[in-house]
Design a protein around this motif. Structure first.
Motif, PDB file in Angstrom:
ATOM      1  N   ASP A  55      31.801  29.574  85.085  1.00  0.00           N
ATOM      2  CA  ASP A  55      30.556  29.827  84.366  1.00  0.00           C
ATOM      3  C   ASP A  55      29.998  31.163  84.848  1.00  0.00           C
ATOM      4  O   ASP A  55      30.278  31.587  85.973  1.00  0.00           O
ATOM      5  CB  ASP A  55      29.536  28.703  84.629  1.00  0.00           C
ATOM      6  N   VAL A  58      26.467  33.882  84.942  1.00  0.00           N
ATOM      7  CA  VAL A  58      25.064  34.204  84.746  1.00  0.00           C
ATOM      8  C   VAL A  58      24.932  35.723  84.795  1.00  0.00           C
ATOM      9  O   VAL A  58      25.463  36.365  85.706  1.00  0.00           O
ATOM     10  CB  VAL A  58      24.190  33.559  85.846  1.00  0.00           C
ATOM     11  N   LEU A  63      30.483  29.770  89.881  1.00  0.00           N
ATOM     12  CA  LEU A  63      29.491  30.465  89.070  1.00  0.00           C
ATOM     13  C   LEU A  63      29.551  31.948  89.413  1.00  0.00           C
ATOM     14  O   LEU A  63      29.317  32.335  90.557  1.00  0.00           O
ATOM     15  CB  LEU A  63      28.083  29.932  89.337  1.00  0.00           C
ATOM     16  N   HIS A  72      25.709  27.711  76.246  1.00  0.00           N
ATOM     17  CA  HIS A  72      25.530  29.164  76.116  1.00  0.00           C
ATOM     18  C   HIS A  72      24.097  29.448  75.705  1.00  0.00           C
ATOM     19  O   HIS A  72      23.660  29.097  74.600  1.00  0.00           O
ATOM     20  CB  HIS A  72      26.497  29.708  75.050  1.00  0.00           C
ATOM     21  N   LEU A 125      18.860  28.958  87.042  1.00  0.00           N
ATOM     22  CA  LEU A 125      20.302  28.782  86.882  1.00  0.00           C
ATOM     23  C   LEU A 125      20.737  27.515  87.603  1.00  0.00           C
ATOM     24  O   LEU A 125      19.996  26.967  88.418  1.00  0.00           O
ATOM     25  CB  LEU A 125      21.063  29.996  87.424  1.00  0.00           C
ATOM     26  N   VAL A 137      27.924  35.618  89.149  1.00  0.00           N
ATOM     27  CA  VAL A 137      26.618  36.246  88.909  1.00  0.00           C
ATOM     28  C   VAL A 137      26.846  37.744  88.834  1.00  0.00           C
ATOM     29  O   VAL A 137      27.302  38.366  89.798  1.00  0.00           O
ATOM     30  CB  VAL A 137      25.622  35.898  90.034  1.00  0.00           C
ATOM     31  N   GLU A 195      21.472  35.916  80.260  1.00  0.00           N
ATOM     32  CA  GLU A 195      22.483  35.152  79.523  1.00  0.00           C
ATOM     33  C   GLU A 195      23.240  34.237  80.476  1.00  0.00           C
ATOM     34  O   GLU A 195      23.542  34.615  81.608  1.00  0.00           O
ATOM     35  CB  GLU A 195      23.454  36.080  78.790  1.00  0.00           C
ATOM     36  N   LYS A 196      23.541  33.026  79.997  1.00  0.00           N
ATOM     37  CA  LYS A 196      24.316  32.044  80.760  1.00  0.00           C
ATOM     38  C   LYS A 196      25.341  31.437  79.812  1.00  0.00           C
ATOM     39  O   LYS A 196      24.998  31.029  78.694  1.00  0.00           O
ATOM     40  CB  LYS A 196      23.416  30.936  81.318  1.00  0.00           C
ATOM     41  N   VAL A 223      17.353  36.119  84.440  1.00  0.00           N
ATOM     42  CA  VAL A 223      18.627  35.710  83.854  1.00  0.00           C
ATOM     43  C   VAL A 223      18.535  35.964  82.353  1.00  0.00           C
ATOM     44  O   VAL A 223      17.671  35.403  81.675  1.00  0.00           O
ATOM     45  CB  VAL A 223      18.923  34.232  84.133  1.00  0.00           C
ATOM     46  N   ASP A 234      14.588  31.441  76.707  1.00  0.00           N
ATOM     47  CA  ASP A 234      16.007  31.091  76.618  1.00  0.00           C
ATOM     48  C   ASP A 234      16.265  30.372  75.295  1.00  0.00           C
ATOM     49  O   ASP A 234      15.573  29.411  74.948  1.00  0.00           O
ATOM     50  CB  ASP A 234      16.412  30.186  77.774  1.00  0.00           C
TER      51      ASP A 234
END
Length: 335
Positions: free
Chosen positions: A236, A238, A39, A326, A31, A41, A247-248, A245, A319
């Motif tokens: 943003d 995460v 950010l 995204h 990340l 989380v 999804e971001k 992780v 990913d």
């Protein structure tokens, strides 16, 4: 390294070595934290959120340790422009001790267990300056009072002499924020800082953090399981599950266009005002697998309604970019 990125975590593995086996608390997480942005989380308890934060500060409790991966810190001040790999430093390294507190600070969930019970709040805040900026030790009392005023501590001249147990929960959390911001760090890590507070005090603490972020131009890593707080605080987001992780995305995409089945299930489980009286809350089937025995393939496949046999239970999803900024780790979005 992108000049707009403050922290870049790449394939981080942090393990705990127990007699029962190896707990893979952070299992390949990647990340980034952008300068001046927040950010968020999110994830269930045990998904690796707090251990990721502890890894950034090199304060992983024993018997845990960072096994592999990189945590890159970008420092750009005046003529100074360098990148430090935190994972190359030992926890007691002088450079790491300088980074911890002066460049990266942390607010913990329960400040009562973070403050020393036998020293006044003022003494503990002054110690931060004396440790990291000994040349300014004579200014420490004045700077402490100024910071207590900035975080909204009533009557700072009196409360600076108070012990932690003499302050209310909200006041202790404000004092913890004051300690974290004494040296104006580039990154503030907030590990569920409002969980133990009532909703009124929570709103005040969140507003304080936004104000201080705007004033100091710092980045925030906000760890929580409360998606309502994420919607209010984060730029943003995460989403973590079982140390990975999944999804971001920017915060709007997380709520308006969730991709991973785990995130979709999390959003479905939020109570809604428009539901009829007596309706059952939506729950995620099953439980988080034992981290001592991480299943092969996608970590969520045992609970996933879109499970693909022979794929999700065998292959770790990579990913996949689904939109600008995204990404999602799910076989539903791969070829």
């Amino acid at each position: 390294m992108d000049p707009g990125i403050l922290i870049d975590i790449q394939h981080l593995h942090t393990n705990f070595y127990l007699r029962e086996g190896v707990v893979k608390a952070v299992n390949g997480a990647s990340l980034t934290i952008a300068k001046g942005r927040t950010l968020g989380v999110v994830g269930e308890s045990g998904c690796g959120k707090s251990v990721t934060a502890q890894s950034i500060l090199q304060i992983v409790p024993r018997p845990g340790r960072i096994e592999s991966g990189d945590i890159l810190l970008h420092i750009a001040e005046g003529d100074l422009d360098e990148t430090i790999n935190i994972t190359d430093l030992n926890p007691g390294d002088p450079l790491m001790r300088d980074i911890r507190g002066s460049r990266i600070s942390m607010i913990f969930q329960e400040p009562m267990t973070s403050f020393s019970p036998v020293h006044t709040v003022g003494n503990q805040l002054e110690e931060t300056i004396k440790l990291h900026q000994p040349e300014h030790r004579d200014e420490a009392p004045t700077r402490v009072l100024d910071m207590l005023r900035r975080v909204g501590i009533a009557n700072p001249e009196r409360n600076v002499e108070s012990y932690p147990h003499q302050l209310s929960g909200g006041m202790r959390q404000r004092a913890m924020i004051a300690m974290a911001l004494m040296l104006e760090p580039s990154l503030l890590i907030a590990d569920e800082p409002t969980t133990a507070l009532d909703v009124t005090t929570e709103a005040q603490i969140l507003a304080l953090m936004r104000d201080m972020q705007s004033e100091l131009h710092m980045a925030i890593m906000f760890i929580t399981h409360d998606l309502g707080v994420i919607a209010e605080m984060a730029d943003d987001v995460v989403v973590m599950y079982l140390g990975r992780v999944v999804e971001k995305a920017p915060v709007r995409a997380i709520f308006h266009s969730p991709k991973h089945p785990y995130l979709q299930a999390l959003l479905e489980s939020i109570p809604r005002i428009q539901k009829r009286t007596g309706a059952r809350l939506q729950a995620i089937e099953g439980i988080v697998p034992n981290p001592l025995d991480v299943p092969p393939g996608c970590p969520f496949h045992l609970r996933c309604p879109d499970f693909i046999p022979g794929v999700c239970d065998e292959v770790v999803p990579a990913d996949t970019t689904v939109d600008e900024g995204h990404t999602v780790a799910c076989h539903l979005y791969t070829d």
